[in-house]
Design a protein around this motif. Structure first.
Motif, PDB file in Angstrom:
ATOM      1  N   ALA A  33       0.846  -1.198   0.000  1.00 36.68           N
ATOM      2  CA  ALA A  33       0.000   0.000   0.000  1.00 36.68           C
ATOM      3  C   ALA A  33       0.881   1.248   0.000  1.00 36.68           C
ATOM      4  N   ILE A  34       1.510   1.509  -1.116  1.00 37.73           N
ATOM      5  CA  ILE A  34       2.436   2.643  -1.210  1.00 37.73           C
ATOM      6  C   ILE A  34       1.939   3.641  -2.249  1.00 37.73           C
ATOM      7  N   TYR A  35       2.291   4.911  -2.055  1.00 33.87           N
ATOM      8  CA  TYR A  35       1.976   5.918  -3.062  1.00 33.87           C
ATOM      9  C   TYR A  35       2.955   5.869  -4.231  1.00 33.87           C
ATOM     10  N   ASN A  36       4.192   5.573  -3.925  1.00 35.05           N
ATOM     11  CA  ASN A  36       5.232   5.587  -4.943  1.00 35.05           C
ATOM     12  C   ASN A  36       6.461   4.879  -4.419  1.00 35.05           C
ATOM     13  N   LEU A  37       7.456   4.762  -5.250  1.00 38.42           N
ATOM     14  CA  LEU A  37       8.760   4.227  -4.871  1.00 38.42           C
ATOM     15  C   LEU A  37       9.805   5.087  -5.541  1.00 38.42           C
ATOM     16  N   GLN A  38      10.870   5.351  -4.808  1.00 32.11           N
ATOM     17  CA  GLN A  38      11.898   6.255  -5.316  1.00 32.11           C
ATOM     18  C   GLN A  38      13.258   5.570  -5.254  1.00 32.11           C
ATOM     19  N   TRP A  39      14.054   5.794  -6.278  1.00 28.90           N
ATOM     20  CA  TRP A  39      15.440   5.340  -6.303  1.00 28.90           C
ATOM     21  C   TRP A  39      16.353   6.551  -6.128  1.00 28.90           C
ATOM     22  N   PHE A  40      17.334   6.391  -5.234  1.00 26.08           N
ATOM     23  CA  PHE A  40      18.309   7.439  -4.961  1.00 26.08           C
ATOM     24  C   PHE A  40      19.718   6.929  -5.261  1.00 26.08           C
ATOM     25  N   ARG A  41      20.593   7.880  -5.511  1.00 28.27           N
ATOM     26  CA  ARG A  41      22.015   7.593  -5.638  1.00 28.27           C
ATOM     27  C   ARG A  41      22.758   8.341  -4.537  1.00 28.27           C
ATOM     28  N   GLN A  42      23.736   7.668  -3.930  1.00 22.19           N
ATOM     29  CA  GLN A  42      24.560   8.315  -2.906  1.00 22.19           C
ATOM     30  C   GLN A  42      26.029   8.062  -3.202  1.00 22.19           C
ATOM     31  N   ASP A  43      26.761   9.131  -3.437  1.00 24.01           N
ATOM     32  CA  ASP A  43      28.210   9.044  -3.613  1.00 24.01           C
ATOM     33  C   ASP A  43      28.873   9.132  -2.245  1.00 24.01           C
ATOM     34  N   PRO A  44      30.071   8.568  -2.094  1.00 20.81           N
ATOM     35  CA  PRO A  44      30.734   8.554  -0.773  1.00 20.81           C
ATOM     36  C   PRO A  44      30.836   9.944  -0.166  1.00 20.81           C
ATOM     37  N   GLY A  45      30.408  10.067   1.080  1.00 18.26           N
ATOM     38  CA  GLY A  45      30.496  11.332   1.790  1.00 18.26           C
ATOM     39  C   GLY A  45      29.510  12.384   1.337  1.00 18.26           C
ATOM     40  N   LYS A  46      28.536  11.981   0.550  1.00 16.34           N
ATOM     41  CA  LYS A  46      27.569  12.940   0.012  1.00 16.34           C
ATOM     42  C   LYS A  46      26.151  12.594   0.449  1.00 16.34           C
ATOM     43  N   GLY A  47      25.263  13.504   0.162  1.00 13.94           N
ATOM     44  CA  GLY A  47      23.859  13.246   0.425  1.00 13.94           C
ATOM     45  C   GLY A  47      23.246  12.391  -0.669  1.00 13.94           C
ATOM     46  N   LEU A  48      21.928  12.294  -0.639  1.00 12.66           N
ATOM     47  CA  LEU A  48      21.213  11.466  -1.605  1.00 12.66           C
ATOM     48  C   LEU A  48      20.662  12.331  -2.734  1.00 12.66           C
ATOM     49  N   THR A  49      20.748  11.797  -3.944  1.00 14.74           N
ATOM     50  CA  THR A  49      20.178  12.455  -5.108  1.00 14.74           C
ATOM     51  C   THR A  49      19.093  11.567  -5.677  1.00 14.74           C
ATOM     52  N   SER A  50      17.916  12.124  -5.873  1.00 19.83           N
ATOM     53  CA  SER A  50      16.819  11.354  -6.431  1.00 19.83           C
ATOM     54  C   SER A  50      17.075  11.068  -7.908  1.00 19.83           C
ATOM     55  N   LEU A  51      16.938   9.807  -8.280  1.00 24.07           N
ATOM     56  CA  LEU A  51      17.127   9.398  -9.674  1.00 24.07           C
ATOM     57  C   LEU A  51      15.789   9.270 -10.397  1.00 24.07           C
TER      58      LEU A  51
END
Lengths: 117, 112
Positions: free
Chosen positions: B29-47
């Protein structure tokens, strides 16, 4: 600013010290989240603000953790009497949407890495 | 309680290979699903963000699919490049205005 800004990027604290981590969200963003990311793990939710109102603090691990966003923009996560298990990266994220779960627009900062000795 | 699983934890492939990253979740029962990328020592970027009504989303060499009924999503990366090396995390929201539940991520290394 262009993105979510967090400071300090790195913080080393002795066990028992208090620390404060700051988050500057993207201007005008309504929603603000704090997450905790331990090494090799995915981020774990800590707390959520909509403007200045803290709507969910169910993820805060103990009463040593406190977060505020008094004017609905900058937020501070405070950890009192730090312990070694508090060592982690603390990520802040903001969104222009109120219903972030539906619209999914979420922008993360680079995090504050806390090391407790 | 929603649980998100990503297996394997790490993957190493030669440059140019097409690859699939898997994500499974327990509550459909989810609205959506998101994939993120995280480079070392960095935050998350939505793909990519896939709404529950969609079956897939594409951005460049990335294609994400969603099968709500089986609780699965895949991220397909075509013609992988060394610059794709990063940790890829999937996440689903707990409610309309609420937190994301993340998997632990898959650390991808693309060898030149």
């Amino acid at each position: 600013g262009a993105g979510v800004s967090q400071s300090p990027r790195y913080k080393v604290a002795k066990r028992g010290q208090d620390v404060a981590l700051r988050c500057d969200p993207i201007s005008g963003h309504v929603s603000l989240f704090w997450y905790q990311q331990a090494l090799g793990q995915g981020p774990e939710f800590l707390t959520y603000f909509q403007n200045e109102a803290q709507l969910d603090k169910s993820g805060l691990p103990s009463d040593r953790f406190f977060a505020e966003r008094p004017e609905g923009s900058v937020s501070t996560l405070k950890i009192q009497r730090t312990q070694q298990e508090d060592s982690a990266v603390y990520l802040c994220a903001s969104s222009p949407a109120r219903m972030v779960g539906v619209y999914g627009e979420l922008f993360f900062g680079e995090g504050s890495r806390l090391t407790v000795l | 309680k929603q649980e998100v699983t990503q297996i394997p934890a790490a993957l190493s492939v030669p440059e140019g290979e097409n690859l699939v990253l898997n994500c499974s979740f327990t509550d459909s029962a989810i609205y959506n699903l998101q994939w993120f990328r995280q480079d070392p020592g960095k935050g998350l970027t939505s793909l990519l963000l896939i709404q529950s009504s969609q079956r897939e989303q594409t951005s460049g060499r990335l294609n994400a699919s969603l099968d709500k009924s089986s609780g699965r999503s895949t991220l397909y990366i075509a013609a992988s490049q060394p610059g794709d090396s990063a940790t890829y995390l999937c996440a689903v929201p707990n409610g309309a205005n609420s937190k994301l539940t993340f998997g632990k991520g898959i650390t991808l290394s693309v060898r030149p």
